[in-house]
Design a protein around this motif. Sequence first.
Motif, PDB file in Angstrom:
ATOM      1  N   PRO A  36      17.933  13.923  17.584  1.00 40.45           N
ATOM      2  CA  PRO A  36      16.727  14.202  17.277  1.00 40.45           C
ATOM      3  C   PRO A  36      15.875  13.139  16.159  1.00 40.45           C
ATOM      4  N   PRO A  37      14.718  12.892  16.286  1.00 32.51           N
ATOM      5  CA  PRO A  37      14.382  11.894  15.084  1.00 32.51           C
ATOM      6  C   PRO A  37      14.197  12.429  13.902  1.00 32.51           C
ATOM      7  N   VAL A  38      14.655  11.590  12.806  1.00 34.88           N
ATOM      8  CA  VAL A  38      14.467  11.758  11.522  1.00 34.88           C
ATOM      9  C   VAL A  38      13.582  10.865  10.842  1.00 34.88           C
ATOM     10  N   GLY A  39      12.456  11.282  10.236  1.00 37.02           N
ATOM     11  CA  GLY A  39      11.822  10.360   9.329  1.00 37.02           C
ATOM     12  C   GLY A  39      12.048  10.351   7.939  1.00 37.02           C
ATOM     13  N   THR A  40      11.955   9.171   7.267  1.00 31.74           N
ATOM     14  CA  THR A  40      12.175   8.880   5.797  1.00 31.74           C
ATOM     15  C   THR A  40      10.869   8.426   5.030  1.00 31.74           C
ATOM     16  N   GLY A  92       5.952   8.934  14.211  1.00 36.71           N
ATOM     17  CA  GLY A  92       6.047   7.802  14.872  1.00 36.71           C
ATOM     18  C   GLY A  92       7.405   7.614  15.653  1.00 36.71           C
ATOM     19  N   ARG A  93       8.430   8.004  15.234  1.00 36.72           N
ATOM     20  CA  ARG A  93       9.621   8.172  15.582  1.00 36.72           C
ATOM     21  C   ARG A  93       9.765   9.268  16.973  1.00 36.72           C
ATOM     22  N   ALA A  94       9.337  10.250  16.798  1.00 37.60           N
ATOM     23  CA  ALA A  94       9.092  11.236  17.598  1.00 37.60           C
ATOM     24  C   ALA A  94       8.326  10.620  18.906  1.00 37.60           C
TER      25      ALA A  94
END
Length: 141
Positions: A36-40, A92-94
């Motif tokens: 699953p995507p992770v945002g930082t 953005g990653r999702a």
Amino acid sequence: MTRPIDSSGLGGTLADVVAALGQAQAASGDQKAQEPPVGTGEAADGRIRVRATLPGRIESLELEPSVLRLGGDELAQQIEAAVNAALADLQGRAVTAAGPADLGALTDQLKDIQADAERQFAKLTTSLIEAQEQIARRAGD
């Protein structure tokens, strides 16, 4: 004599719908196979770090001790900036992970399935009418 009603065509039509949706999902990428995507996000010169995960939850918030010297309002603004950056990164990653969906092909498949279902329902209706007429004729005898 009336033919027995065969409902297997209707079950097959529903199976076709499920298969078409499964193919569309597979074409857009198997989300279960991917991480699953992770945002930082960061703020205060990297002294505040945030990780966000789907569906928009904050997984971690790290504060270096030196940021505690900031005033309450400034600290709150910097945390807010880091959280918003992490959520924007996650979004953005999702979107990238989801990939493009070929809705045109899916629409064409579903139209074909709909036409087949209409034929199956017409056959079913005809069989029911024939059965009703046969019952009415027998009742009149």
